[in-house]
Design a protein around this motif. Sequence first.
Motif, mmCIF file in Angstrom:
data_model
loop_
_atom_site.group_PDB
_atom_site.id
_atom_site.type_symbol
_atom_site.label_atom_id
_atom_site.label_comp_id
_atom_site.label_asym_id
_atom_site.label_seq_id
_atom_site.Cartn_x
_atom_site.Cartn_y
_atom_site.Cartn_z
ATOM 1 N N MET A 1 0.637 -1.555 -0.097
ATOM 2 C CA MET A 1 -0.276 -0.143 0.215
ATOM 3 C C MET A 1 0.664 1.185 -0.436
ATOM 4 O O MET A 1 0.704 2.283 -0.980
ATOM 5 C CB MET A 1 -1.183 0.580 1.604
ATOM 6 C CG MET A 1 -2.021 -0.931 1.438
ATOM 7 S SD MET A 1 -2.600 -1.344 2.702
ATOM 8 C CE MET A 1 -3.775 0.729 2.878
ATOM 9 N N CYS A 2 2.153 1.423 0.715
ATOM 10 C CA CYS A 2 2.505 2.881 0.920
ATOM 11 C C CYS A 2 3.227 2.601 -0.480
ATOM 12 O O CYS A 2 4.081 3.534 -0.740
ATOM 13 C CB CYS A 2 3.320 1.933 2.428
ATOM 14 S SG CYS A 2 3.279 2.195 3.978
ATOM 15 N N GLU A 3 3.870 1.622 -0.867
ATOM 16 C CA GLU A 3 4.740 1.880 -2.038
ATOM 17 C C GLU A 3 3.494 2.504 -3.077
ATOM 18 O O GLU A 3 4.145 3.408 -3.967
ATOM 19 C CB GLU A 3 5.451 0.150 -2.921
ATOM 20 C CG GLU A 3 6.387 -0.417 -1.775
ATOM 21 C CD GLU A 3 6.515 -2.315 -2.459
ATOM 22 O OE1 GLU A 3 5.473 -2.216 -3.590
ATOM 23 O OE2 GLU A 3 6.882 -2.333 -2.199
ATOM 24 N N GLN A 4 2.536 2.373 -3.322
ATOM 25 C CA GLN A 4 1.528 3.069 -4.227
ATOM 26 C C GLN A 4 1.561 3.927 -4.504
ATOM 27 O O GLN A 4 1.439 4.956 -4.775
ATOM 28 C CB GLN A 4 0.449 2.047 -4.194
ATOM 29 C CG GLN A 4 0.126 0.881 -4.484
ATOM 30 C CD GLN A 4 -1.472 0.537 -5.033
ATOM 31 O OE1 GLN A 4 -2.075 1.244 -5.138
ATOM 32 N NE2 GLN A 4 -1.308 -1.063 -4.639
ATOM 33 N N VAL A 5 1.940 4.809 -3.121
ATOM 34 C CA VAL A 5 1.419 6.386 -2.937
ATOM 35 C C VAL A 5 3.246 7.425 -2.358
ATOM 36 O O VAL A 5 3.378 7.940 -2.033
ATOM 37 C CB VAL A 5 1.142 7.051 -1.631
ATOM 38 C CG1 VAL A 5 -0.437 6.341 -1.868
ATOM 39 C CG2 VAL A 5 1.356 6.141 -0.150
ATOM 40 N N GLY A 6 3.748 6.251 -3.178
ATOM 41 C CA GLY A 6 5.591 7.042 -2.277
ATOM 42 C C GLY A 6 6.236 5.947 -1.361
ATOM 43 O O GLY A 6 7.098 7.100 -0.954
ATOM 44 N N LEU A 7 5.222 5.847 -0.741
ATOM 45 C CA LEU A 7 6.066 5.620 1.303
ATOM 46 C C LEU A 7 7.248 4.246 1.173
ATOM 47 O O LEU A 7 6.525 3.412 0.508
ATOM 48 C CB LEU A 7 5.302 5.638 2.024
ATOM 49 C CG LEU A 7 4.149 7.066 2.104
ATOM 50 C CD1 LEU A 7 2.980 6.669 3.702
ATOM 51 C CD2 LEU A 7 5.019 7.490 2.762
ATOM 52 N N LYS A 8 8.333 4.167 1.485
ATOM 53 C CA LYS A 8 9.020 3.280 1.967
ATOM 54 C C LYS A 8 8.556 2.966 3.444
ATOM 55 O O LYS A 8 8.983 3.762 4.466
ATOM 56 C CB LYS A 8 10.154 3.837 1.708
ATOM 57 C CG LYS A 8 11.474 2.127 1.907
ATOM 58 C CD LYS A 8 12.973 2.615 1.711
ATOM 59 C CE LYS A 8 13.129 1.316 1.217
ATOM 60 N NZ LYS A 8 14.932 0.981 1.694
ATOM 61 N N VAL A 9 8.617 1.302 3.866
ATOM 62 C CA VAL A 9 8.343 0.947 5.089
ATOM 63 C C VAL A 9 9.794 0.580 5.603
ATOM 64 O O VAL A 9 10.672 0.448 4.971
ATOM 65 C CB VAL A 9 7.616 0.024 5.456
ATOM 66 C CG1 VAL A 9 7.391 -0.342 6.747
ATOM 67 C CG2 VAL A 9 6.232 0.014 5.124
ATOM 68 N N VAL A 10 10.340 1.515 6.624
ATOM 69 C CA VAL A 10 11.690 1.367 7.344
ATOM 70 C C VAL A 10 11.270 0.549 8.802
ATOM 71 O O VAL A 10 12.239 -0.400 9.368
ATOM 72 C CB VAL A 10 12.728 2.979 6.895
ATOM 73 C CG1 VAL A 10 13.158 2.886 5.832
ATOM 74 C CG2 VAL A 10 11.839 3.869 8.206
ATOM 75 N N GLY A 11 10.422 0.375 9.342
ATOM 76 C CA GLY A 11 9.899 -0.542 10.788
ATOM 77 C C GLY A 11 8.168 -1.190 10.715
ATOM 78 O O GLY A 11 7.516 0.152 9.888
ATOM 79 N N LEU A 12 7.862 -2.151 10.555
ATOM 80 C CA LEU A 12 6.657 -2.004 11.271
ATOM 81 C C LEU A 12 6.524 -3.181 12.383
ATOM 82 O O LEU A 12 7.274 -4.110 12.944
ATOM 83 C CB LEU A 12 6.281 -2.883 9.469
ATOM 84 C CG LEU A 12 4.724 -3.316 9.334
ATOM 85 C CD1 LEU A 12 4.280 -3.729 7.950
ATOM 86 C CD2 LEU A 12 4.490 -4.266 10.036
ATOM 87 N N LYS A 13 5.568 -3.001 13.092
ATOM 88 C CA LYS A 13 4.660 -3.641 14.645
ATOM 89 C C LYS A 13 3.913 -3.702 14.773
ATOM 90 O O LYS A 13 3.099 -2.613 14.596
ATOM 91 C CB LYS A 13 5.750 -2.566 15.866
ATOM 92 C CG LYS A 13 5.622 -3.297 16.758
ATOM 93 C CD LYS A 13 6.369 -2.481 17.964
ATOM 94 C CE LYS A 13 6.227 -3.268 19.631
ATOM 95 N NZ LYS A 13 7.439 -2.838 20.110
ATOM 96 N N ARG A 14 3.282 -5.178 14.554
ATOM 97 C CA ARG A 14 1.702 -5.664 14.843
ATOM 98 C C ARG A 14 1.826 -4.792 16.377
ATOM 99 O O ARG A 14 2.765 -5.659 17.464
ATOM 100 C CB ARG A 14 1.292 -6.504 14.664
ATOM 101 C CG ARG A 14 -0.354 -6.915 14.916
ATOM 102 C CD ARG A 14 -0.662 -7.825 13.494
ATOM 103 N NE ARG A 14 -0.264 -9.270 13.985
ATOM 104 C CZ ARG A 14 0.207 -9.939 12.459
ATOM 105 N NH1 ARG A 14 -0.950 -9.813 11.871
ATOM 106 N NH2 ARG A 14 0.377 -11.228 12.915
#
Length: 272
Positions: free
Chosen positions: A234-247
């Motif tokens: 999802m983030c890639e589609q709006v130009g964002l890059k995820v550098v950390g993800l925590k549930r």
Amino acid sequence: MNEPTSSPPGAVRLNKRMAELGICSRREADAWIEQGWVKVNGQVAPMGVKVTPADRVEVDKKAQGHQATQVTIILHKPMGYVSGQAEDGHEPAVALINPRTHWREDPSSNRFSPPQLRGLAPAGRLDIDSVGLLVLTQDGRVARQLIGEDSGIEKEYLVRVTWSPYSGASGGPGAQGDVTTDVQRVFPPAQLARLRHGLSLDGQALKPARVDWQNPEQLRFVLKEGKKRQIRRMCEQVGLKVVGLKRIRIGRVVLGNLPAGQWRYLGADERF
């Protein structure tokens, strides 16, 4: 394939009916039927029998006793572990379930024993490069609740991002460098709106999501679905890059202060 003409209207396989009633999973139902623990209208049910909503389904206390011994575990998955089967030399998260990694502050009265590892499987995925709350369970009812087709349970994530303002639709590296600080200030509100509703993955429109800024470099996502690497894509589609993800939450169960790499039992009074 059409139902045989001998089947009454609305008839389904007994294992499916038991799962729909929330009694157990289909796999458990088959095992119980094989053991002779399930009756339909007072008669021991044969394997493969079909039933209607009007039929009375009864389960032997032996099956209920077996189910009562099943455990559900809350793990704080660290980076570098895969959720399911071992792959590419990476260990599965279940390898962390042992007495040494059991959280000392677990309020549950359960005590670890090796049979608790039998059939213990993740109810949902968490990528190898993501961390946080992962549920592992022996209980088919819990698995169906969390990952069944009709599951609508919320899952909450904290997602640290950078932005490539010149990346275009591809979401590739920006020609003039990524924005790594105070992303919130420069990220277009229209793109945030698209994250909330308007994106598609694998040719399917995504369900509406709650997406808000938690701080200038971190978004908070609340989803009711779980496609593979969904937030990153999802983030890639709006130009964002995820550098950390925590549930941090699934339904009403929160990660809280459970340390990374440690686990606890789902409490008897806890519900997703």
